[in-house]
Design an enzyme around this catalytic site. Sequence first.
Site, short mmCIF file in Angstrom:
data_model
loop_
_atom_site.label_atom_id
_atom_site.label_comp_id
_atom_site.label_asym_id
_atom_site.label_seq_id
_atom_site.Cartn_x
_atom_site.Cartn_y
_atom_site.Cartn_z
N CYS A 135 11.74 -11.88 23.19
CA CYS A 135 12.34 -12.85 22.33
C CYS A 135 13.76 -13.06 22.51
O CYS A 135 14.85 -12.40 22.29
CB CYS A 135 12.32 -12.17 20.84
N CYS A 138 16.23 -13.47 19.59
CA CYS A 138 16.60 -12.10 18.86
C CYS A 138 17.45 -11.35 19.69
O CYS A 138 18.38 -10.92 19.41
CB CYS A 138 15.25 -11.21 18.90
N ASP A 139 17.34 -11.36 21.12
CA ASP A 139 18.07 -10.33 21.83
C ASP A 139 18.99 -11.15 23.00
O ASP A 139 19.77 -10.42 23.68
CB ASP A 139 16.99 -9.72 22.69
#
Length: 311
Positions: A135, A138-139
């Site tokens: 992701c 997300c990261d």
Amino acid sequence: MADNIRDTVILGSGCAGLTAAIYSARANLNPLLLEGHEPGGQLSITTLVENFPGWPEGIQGPELIENMRKQASRFGTEFRLGHLATADLTKHPFALNLGHETIHARTLIIASGASARWLGLPSEQALIGHGVSSCATCDGFFFSGREIAVVGGGDSAMEEALFLTRFATKVTLIHRREHFRASRIMLDRAIANPKIAFMTNAVVLEVLGVESKEVTGVRVLDTVTGVESVLDTSGLFLGIGHIPNASMFAGQLDLDEDGYIKTHDYVFTRVPGVFACGDVQDRRYRQAITAAGTGCMAALEAERYLEEHGR
Ligand code: NAP
């Protein structure tokens, strides 16, 4: 059977399922939530979540999920480990077979999510959350000023690679073939980005850094020359697609060509009383907040359905 009929059964314990549980529990529907194969869903394997409104400093994915779970529990959600083996949606109440028992439900909220597709290498699995991610939104932020590799040749991989150039000094896109599955426009954007390098006909054999618990590189095989090499990188992002957890409904609900549940008016499936929310029906946004949003809608519609049917 009468003892075993539930007003609302929710499949899945990620963001969509837990939000549906909070709403339906507060509406006194006494929901039963089946946790599924990956309790907590994709958030439970994420680190810091910085884009969920209400957490100005961010919150760890597992903590966010735990908070939602407590909130759902506080209003009376009953949680049960296990997953659905088969379902019969042709009869009402619906019959849900858990293997060892059958539960009957007047309304069913499917929030079984989608699982990221992984390469399946032991080293990859060992380093999830330590430099391996599926992701980028997300990261990606954690890789500011570093070099990253992305695996895949479709639109997801292009999108991830492009997004990651905001943080990384260089993004190497590793694809197993010469030709890309991605749409022309996405591919052209990636080609035009000076931070993106392409490595084609290349297969990742191993992610390096298991002992130090931090990705240091990937060992790659050139499938044309047969030569192995090591690419130094501090992150590996998988952009090789997601698999919606909906195959158990094939033939009973409409699924699209990739297996996502087709819904109309956000959360309605073709079977009255069966609603789908979150990543199992959303191939477009796939965010925690959108999953929570459709989870809320599904619970409100389940409540409305029960009211209209005299409950
Ligand atoms: P996809 O189109 O199925 O592409 C998956 C890619 O991953 C393919 O290039 C495939 O290689 C590769 N792959 C699959 N398994 C692999 C493995 N085990 N090892 C190495 N490579 C592997 O999936 P997607 O990119 O997630 O897209 C899914 C759908 O969503 C598509 O319809 C796409 O257009 C859409 N989407 C659109 C956007 C956008 O428009 N902004 C963004 C994301 C997704 P091969 O090519 O060799 O099979």
